[in-house]
Enzyme design. Structure first.
Site, PDB file in Angstrom:
ATOM      1  N   ASP A   8       0.877  -1.166   0.000  1.00 53.32           N
ATOM      2  CA  ASP A   8       0.000   0.000   0.000  1.00 53.32           C
ATOM      3  C   ASP A   8       0.920   1.224   0.000  1.00 53.32           C
ATOM      4  O   ASP A   8       2.141   1.097  -0.217  1.00 53.32           O
ATOM      5  CB  ASP A   8      -0.969  -0.035   1.200  1.00 53.32           C
ATOM      6  CG  ASP A   8      -0.298   0.174   2.547  1.00 53.32           C
ATOM      7  OD1 ASP A   8       0.954   0.252   2.598  1.00 53.32           O
ATOM      8  OD2 ASP A   8      -1.003   0.267   3.562  1.00 53.32           O
ATOM      9  N   HIS A   9       0.344   2.403   0.229  1.00 50.96           N
ATOM     10  CA  HIS A   9       1.147   3.638   0.188  1.00 50.96           C
ATOM     11  C   HIS A   9       2.245   3.650   1.251  1.00 50.96           C
ATOM     12  O   HIS A   9       3.349   4.109   0.988  1.00 50.96           O
ATOM     13  CB  HIS A   9       0.232   4.857   0.358  1.00 50.96           C
ATOM     14  CG  HIS A   9      -0.636   4.792   1.579  1.00 50.96           C
ATOM     15  ND1 HIS A   9      -1.689   3.904   1.681  1.00 50.96           N
ATOM     16  CD2 HIS A   9      -0.579   5.450   2.757  1.00 50.96           C
ATOM     17  CE1 HIS A   9      -2.255   4.040   2.866  1.00 50.96           C
ATOM     18  NE2 HIS A   9      -1.596   4.961   3.546  1.00 50.96           N
ATOM     19  N   CYS A  65       3.296  -3.081   4.082  1.00 51.79           N
ATOM     20  CA  CYS A  65       2.412  -1.990   4.489  1.00 51.79           C
ATOM     21  C   CYS A  65       3.114  -1.292   5.655  1.00 51.79           C
ATOM     22  O   CYS A  65       4.324  -1.455   5.818  1.00 51.79           O
ATOM     23  CB  CYS A  65       1.004  -2.484   4.837  1.00 51.79           C
ATOM     24  SG  CYS A  65       0.868  -3.564   6.276  1.00 51.79           S
ATOM     25  N   GLY A  66       2.397  -0.522   6.447  1.00 52.19           N
ATOM     26  CA  GLY A  66       3.067   0.198   7.526  1.00 52.19           C
ATOM     27  C   GLY A  66       3.638  -0.741   8.577  1.00 52.19           C
ATOM     28  O   GLY A  66       4.797  -0.638   8.972  1.00 52.19           O
ATOM     29  N   THR A  67       2.808  -1.691   9.012  1.00 50.60           N
ATOM     30  CA  THR A  67       3.225  -2.634  10.058  1.00 50.60           C
ATOM     31  C   THR A  67       3.458  -4.052   9.537  1.00 50.60           C
ATOM     32  O   THR A  67       4.064  -4.860  10.240  1.00 50.60           O
ATOM     33  CB  THR A  67       2.127  -2.751  11.131  1.00 50.60           C
ATOM     34  OG1 THR A  67       0.924  -3.187  10.476  1.00 50.60           O
ATOM     35  CG2 THR A  67       1.884  -1.416  11.828  1.00 50.60           C
ATOM     36  N   GLY A  68       2.902  -4.367   8.385  1.00 50.60           N
ATOM     37  CA  GLY A  68       2.887  -5.746   7.880  1.00 50.60           C
ATOM     38  C   GLY A  68       1.679  -6.512   8.401  1.00 50.60           C
ATOM     39  O   GLY A  68       1.317  -7.561   7.856  1.00 50.60           O
ATOM     40  N   ILE A  69       1.037  -5.985   9.429  1.00 50.06           N
ATOM     41  CA  ILE A  69      -0.045  -6.733  10.096  1.00 50.06           C
ATOM     42  C   ILE A  69      -1.328  -6.742   9.271  1.00 50.06           C
ATOM     43  O   ILE A  69      -1.956  -7.791   9.075  1.00 50.06           O
ATOM     44  CB  ILE A  69      -0.296  -6.175  11.506  1.00 50.06           C
ATOM     45  CG1 ILE A  69       0.941  -6.363  12.383  1.00 50.06           C
ATOM     46  CG2 ILE A  69      -1.499  -6.875  12.151  1.00 50.06           C
ATOM     47  CD1 ILE A  69       0.868  -5.648  13.728  1.00 50.06           C
ATOM     48  N   GLY A  70      -1.738  -5.582   8.799  1.00 51.76           N
ATOM     49  CA  GLY A  70      -2.969  -5.517   8.003  1.00 51.76           C
ATOM     50  C   GLY A  70      -2.865  -6.391   6.765  1.00 51.76           C
ATOM     51  O   GLY A  70      -3.808  -7.123   6.425  1.00 51.76           O
ATOM     52  N   MET A  71      -1.721  -6.337   6.096  1.00 50.40           N
ATOM     53  CA  MET A  71      -1.500  -7.168   4.908  1.00 50.40           C
ATOM     54  C   MET A  71      -1.627  -8.649   5.259  1.00 50.40           C
ATOM     55  O   MET A  71      -2.248  -9.424   4.522  1.00 50.40           O
ATOM     56  CB  MET A  71      -0.113  -6.901   4.317  1.00 50.40           C
ATOM     57  CG  MET A  71       0.000  -5.634   3.513  1.00 50.40           C
ATOM     58  SD  MET A  71      -0.994  -5.692   2.014  1.00 50.40           S
ATOM     59  CE  MET A  71      -0.259  -4.309   1.108  1.00 50.40           C
ATOM     60  N   ARG A 132       6.617 -34.074   9.069  1.00 52.84           N
ATOM     61  CA  ARG A 132       5.513 -33.845  10.009  1.00 52.84           C
ATOM     62  C   ARG A 132       4.903 -32.455   9.825  1.00 52.84           C
ATOM     63  O   ARG A 132       3.736 -32.232  10.161  1.00 52.84           O
ATOM     64  CB  ARG A 132       5.989 -34.030  11.451  1.00 52.84           C
ATOM     65  CG  ARG A 132       6.966 -32.981  11.934  1.00 52.84           C
ATOM     66  CD  ARG A 132       7.511 -33.314  13.316  1.00 52.84           C
ATOM     67  NE  ARG A 132       8.322 -32.252  13.888  1.00 52.84           N
ATOM     68  CZ  ARG A 132       9.586 -32.000  13.576  1.00 52.84           C
ATOM     69  NH1 ARG A 132      10.184 -32.733  12.643  1.00 52.84           N
ATOM     70  NH2 ARG A 132      10.258 -31.022  14.148  1.00 52.84           N
ATOM     71  N   HIS A 133       5.677 -31.554   9.268  1.00 46.53           N
ATOM     72  CA  HIS A 133       5.161 -30.189   9.075  1.00 46.53           C
ATOM     73  C   HIS A 133       4.130 -30.134   7.953  1.00 46.53           C
ATOM     74  O   HIS A 133       3.250 -29.279   7.966  1.00 46.53           O
ATOM     75  CB  HIS A 133       6.315 -29.218   8.808  1.00 46.53           C
ATOM     76  CG  HIS A 133       7.299 -29.201   9.936  1.00 46.53           C
ATOM     77  ND1 HIS A 133       6.964 -28.752  11.193  1.00 46.53           N
ATOM     78  CD2 HIS A 133       8.578 -29.629  10.005  1.00 46.53           C
ATOM     79  CE1 HIS A 133       8.005 -28.884  11.989  1.00 46.53           C
ATOM     80  NE2 HIS A 133       9.003 -29.429  11.300  1.00 46.53           N
TER      81      HIS A 133
HETATM   82  C1  RB5 Z   1      -1.721   2.770   6.551  1.00 47.14           C
HETATM   83  O1  RB5 Z   1      -1.692   3.980   7.221  1.00 47.14           O
HETATM   84  C2  RB5 Z   1      -1.536   1.628   7.522  1.00 47.14           C
HETATM   85  O2  RB5 Z   1      -2.645   1.500   8.344  1.00 47.14           O
HETATM   86  C3  RB5 Z   1      -1.255   0.346   6.787  1.00 47.14           C
HETATM   87  O3  RB5 Z   1      -0.149   0.510   5.966  1.00 47.14           O
HETATM   88  C4  RB5 Z   1      -0.930  -0.883   7.617  1.00 47.14           C
HETATM   89  O4  RB5 Z   1       0.057  -0.611   8.547  1.00 47.14           O
HETATM   90  C5  RB5 Z   1      -2.049  -1.623   8.176  1.00 47.14           C
HETATM   91  O5  RB5 Z   1      -1.874  -2.654   8.831  1.00 47.14           O
END
Ligand code: RB5
Length: 145
Positions: A8-9, A65-71, A132-133
């Site tokens: 993302d951005h 993405c910013g954290t990798g978490i949302g992705m 096993r994995h």
């Molecule tokens: C965008 O501001 C941010 O929320 C996104 O990149 C990401 O970190 C979401 O998990």
């Protein structure tokens, strides 16, 4: 190796660095966007990339993405995807060895470019152990049904 990369951005600058790095390492890298810093929605980008992986158009995917978490949350909703959000070498190595992760999600606001390059190196150069994995990976996919 044939790889697919996307962001993302927030992840855009890191994606650009990693694309250059991986291409210089001899990989074929397909970039599904985003292609600038204009605000966009990470689930849309995650789906675009994961569809390519599930279709066999790339062996492994990298999402920034910013954290990798949302992705990673979005990617793991897609059948056939095993996405790992990680920012340390041990986790990246073992998510390939034990989980056969096929998508790595990185946080551009979490890791620097140098570490991110190390992480993608490990991700693409570590093979799944199987055995096993494999049974456990199969059990993950049973949860999809
Ligand atoms: C965008 O501001 C941010 O929320 C996104 O990149 C990401 O970190 C979401 O998990």
């Amino acid at each position: 190796m044939k790889l697919v990369i996307g962001s993302d951005h927030a992840g855009f600058p890191l994606k650009e660095e990693l694309k250059t790095y991986l291409t210089a390492q001899g990989h074929e890298v397909e970039d599904i966007g985003t292609y600038d810093s204009a605000s966009c929605d990470y689930p849309v980008q995650a789906k675009k990339l994961c569809d390519r992986i599930v279709a066999g158009e790339g062996k492994l995917g990298i999402l920034c993405c910013g954290t990798g978490i949302g992705m990673s949350m979005a990617a793991n909703k897609i059948k056939g995807i095993r996405a790992a959000c990680a920012s340390d070498c041990f986790s990246v190595k073992f998510t390939r060895l034990h989980n056969d992760a096929n998508v790595l999600c990185l946080g551009a606001r979490v890791v620097g470019v140098g570490l991110a390059c190390e992480l993608v190196d490990l991700f693409v150069n570590t093979e799944f152990e199987g055995g096993r994995h494999q049974r456990r990976v199969d059990l993950i996919h049973e949860l999809e049904n």
